[in-house]
Motif scaffolding. Structure first.
Motif, PDB file in Angstrom:
ATOM      1  N   ARG A 189       0.827  -1.181   0.120  1.00 52.71           N
ATOM      2  CA  ARG A 189      -0.080  -0.065  -0.330  1.00 52.71           C
ATOM      3  C   ARG A 189       0.847   1.239  -0.119  1.00 52.71           C
ATOM      4  NH1 ARG A 189      -5.152  -0.490   0.513  1.00 52.71           N
ATOM      5  NH2 ARG A 189      -6.033  -2.432   1.254  1.00 52.71           N
ATOM      6  N   THR A 190       1.996   1.164   0.628  1.00 57.89           N
ATOM      7  CA  THR A 190       2.758   2.533   0.691  1.00 57.89           C
ATOM      8  C   THR A 190       4.193   2.372  -0.057  1.00 57.89           C
ATOM      9  OG1 THR A 190       3.895   1.697   2.529  1.00 57.89           O
ATOM     10  CG2 THR A 190       2.073   2.769   3.045  1.00 57.89           C
TER      11      THR A 190
ATOM     12  N   THR B  46       5.356   4.911  -5.673  1.00 58.29           N
ATOM     13  CA  THR B  46       5.679   6.339  -5.822  1.00 58.29           C
ATOM     14  C   THR B  46       4.993   6.975  -7.007  1.00 58.29           C
ATOM     15  OG1 THR B  46       7.798   6.009  -6.719  1.00 58.29           O
ATOM     16  CG2 THR B  46       7.484   6.190  -4.132  1.00 58.29           C
TER      17      THR B  46
ATOM     18  N   LYS C 279      -5.881   0.690  -4.912  1.00 51.00           N
ATOM     19  CA  LYS C 279      -5.542   1.172  -3.270  1.00 51.00           C
ATOM     20  C   LYS C 279      -6.433   1.681  -2.560  1.00 51.00           C
ATOM     21  CE  LYS C 279      -1.454   3.032  -3.173  1.00 51.00           C
ATOM     22  NZ  LYS C 279      -0.741   2.223  -2.328  1.00 51.00           N
TER      23      LYS C 279
ATOM     24  N   HIS D 195      -6.127   9.266   2.206  1.00 53.25           N
ATOM     25  CA  HIS D 195      -4.660   9.493   2.444  1.00 53.25           C
ATOM     26  C   HIS D 195      -3.854   8.437   3.214  1.00 53.25           C
ATOM     27  CE1 HIS D 195      -4.260  13.472   0.757  1.00 53.25           C
ATOM     28  NE2 HIS D 195      -5.483  13.573   0.859  1.00 53.25           N
ATOM     29  N   SER D 196      -4.615   7.772   4.212  1.00 51.79           N
ATOM     30  CA  SER D 196      -3.803   6.673   4.767  1.00 51.79           C
ATOM     31  C   SER D 196      -3.334   5.507   3.729  1.00 51.79           C
ATOM     32  CB  SER D 196      -4.856   6.087   5.812  1.00 51.79           C
ATOM     33  OG  SER D 196      -6.178   5.112   5.298  1.00 51.79           O
ATOM     34  N   LYS D 197      -4.012   5.744   2.888  1.00 55.01           N
ATOM     35  CA  LYS D 197      -3.662   4.798   1.692  1.00 55.01           C
ATOM     36  C   LYS D 197      -2.784   5.153   0.621  1.00 55.01           C
ATOM     37  CE  LYS D 197      -7.738   1.756   2.553  1.00 55.01           C
ATOM     38  NZ  LYS D 197      -9.199   1.451   1.954  1.00 55.01           N
ATOM     39  N   GLN D 198      -2.239   6.307   0.960  1.00 54.93           N
ATOM     40  CA  GLN D 198      -1.590   6.987   0.069  1.00 54.93           C
ATOM     41  C   GLN D 198      -2.062   7.444  -1.494  1.00 54.93           C
ATOM     42  OE1 GLN D 198       1.691   7.956   1.455  1.00 54.93           O
ATOM     43  NE2 GLN D 198       0.888   6.629   3.189  1.00 54.93           N
TER      44      GLN D 198
ATOM     45  N   PHE E  19      -0.123   9.315  -6.455  1.00 56.22           N
ATOM     46  CA  PHE E  19       0.207   9.074  -5.172  1.00 56.22           C
ATOM     47  C   PHE E  19       0.560  10.156  -4.065  1.00 56.22           C
ATOM     48  CE2 PHE E  19       1.112   6.066  -8.856  1.00 56.22           C
ATOM     49  CZ  PHE E  19       0.071   4.918  -8.332  1.00 56.22           C
ATOM     50  N   ALA E  20       0.005   9.784  -2.960  1.00 53.74           N
ATOM     51  CA  ALA E  20       0.363  11.007  -1.923  1.00 53.74           C
ATOM     52  C   ALA E  20       1.735  10.988  -1.305  1.00 53.74           C
ATOM     53  CB  ALA E  20      -0.500  10.853  -0.933  1.00 53.74           C
ATOM     54  N   ARG E  21       2.285  12.155  -1.335  1.00 56.33           N
ATOM     55  CA  ARG E  21       3.685  12.460  -0.753  1.00 56.33           C
ATOM     56  C   ARG E  21       3.688  13.668   0.028  1.00 56.33           C
ATOM     57  NH1 ARG E  21       5.138  13.637  -6.719  1.00 56.33           N
ATOM     58  NH2 ARG E  21       5.714  16.147  -6.601  1.00 56.33           N
ATOM     59  N   LYS E  22       4.747  13.696   0.885  1.00 56.93           N
ATOM     60  CA  LYS E  22       4.784  14.935   1.857  1.00 56.93           C
ATOM     61  C   LYS E  22       5.354  16.143   0.996  1.00 56.93           C
ATOM     62  CE  LYS E  22       5.789  11.995   5.650  1.00 56.93           C
ATOM     63  NZ  LYS E  22       6.647  11.760   7.142  1.00 56.93           N
TER      64      LYS E  22
END
Length: 311
Positions: free
Chosen positions: A45-46, A49, A108, A178-181, A213-216
């Motif tokens: 899941r994480t 990228t 996802k 967001h918990s699943k990116q 895909f979520a990133r910081k």
């Protein structure tokens, strides 16, 4: 689907009447690959990228969708021209697969088959990656409408207690994504499906065509509806995932309560779209926090979930 149409992009599964065994082999092979992709995504899941983005201009229509009944279930059929399909290379069991990003994001976001009907996002039942188009087969609750149509049927806007129920569900959905990116990037009235069958309407998220895909870190290309883009995109040509999601949830709440036909970030920044002073103090405060021009001044999704107005 006609025999021979199901296959990987750029090549069809060769099926002829003289070789019926090849039809069975091709179908089994495709089914196996899809199963491998699902298992890979559910167990990693994480680890995926981002690899590029697509900048859609306002007014573009990336797909057409129709509804059909498959057995006793109603499904939505989404057709996406291949030139608009973003793709991601995945290594699965030693083989490289060129997978549509939207497929990856939905899988996802929703998890395994047991989540159909219960996930925050609309579940992907199947997909067909053809030469000219990508076809997605998605669940379609009956009855349901998108949130914009739901507002029209309600006279243009909702009462605070009705909007509060929707907002609670949407904040929970955003936290889950967001918990699943998964960064949807285009949360708006049209991309929220409202199931109207239950006593309490249920809001779910649809259309991940602009997602990634979520990133910081920051993003420097925007894919989504320009009128719902966060202010920092216009001011600094960059934005982050979670503050953008909070901004877009604020835009949705504004639309639910104000009844304005179309929110526009630039008009809002010029103070052309004021917050309704007749709303409760807590509601006005929540809107002002979500729609802050400064990303760092917006609440986190978790802070938003615990705001007094949503209790």
């Amino acid at each position: 689907m006609r025999p021979g149409q199901r296959g990987a992009r750029g090549r069809r599964a060769a099926v002829t009447e003289r070789n019926p065994g090849r039809e069975v082999s091709a179908a089994k092979a495709l089914q196996k690959v899809r199963g491998q992709i699902r298992l890979h995504l559910l167990s990693h899941r994480t680890s995926v990228t981002a690899s590029g983005t697509l900048h859609l201009k306002e007014g573009d229509v990336p797909y057409t969708a129709t509804s059909r009944h498959q057995g006793t279930a109603s499904v939505a059929i989404k057709h996406i021209p291949q030139e608009l399909v973003k793709r991601k290379l995945l290594m699965i069991n030693g083989d490289v697969h060129d997978v549509p990003v939207e497929v990856v994001l939905i899988l996802k976001a929703t998890g395994g088959p047991e989540s159909a009907g219960s996930s925050a996002a609309m579940y992907l039942l199947d997909w067909y990656d053809l030469d000219q188009e990508l076809i997605l087969v998605l669940e379609r609750p009956v009855p349901c409408v998108d949130l914009r149509q739901y507002l029209k049927e309600k006279g243009g806007s909702l009462q605070e207690h009705e909007a509060k129920i929707m907002m609670q569900q949407l904040v929970e959905a955003a936290i889950e994504l967001h918990s699943k990116q998964v960064f949807h990037r285009d949360i708006k009235l049209e991309n929220i499906i409202v199931e109207t069958g239950p006593d309490v309407p249920r809001a779910r998220v649809a259309d991940f065509s602009c997602g990634c895909f979520a990133r910081k870190g920051h993003y420097h290309l925007f894919s989504g509806t320009p009128k719902c883009a966060p202010p920092e995109w216009y001011m600094h040509a960059r934005y982050k995932a979670r503050p953008t999601t909070v901004w877009q949830l604020g835009v949705v709440l504004y639309g639910m309560l104000d009844g304005h036909p179309s929110f526009d970030t630039l008009r809002f920044l010029r103070n052309k779209l004021p917050i309704n002073s007749e709303l409760s103090q807590n509601c006005q405060e929540l809107l002002q926090m979500c729609l802050s021009k400064v990303p760092k001044q917006r609440p986190t999704l978790e802070q938003l979930q615990h705001h007094p107005w949503l209790q």
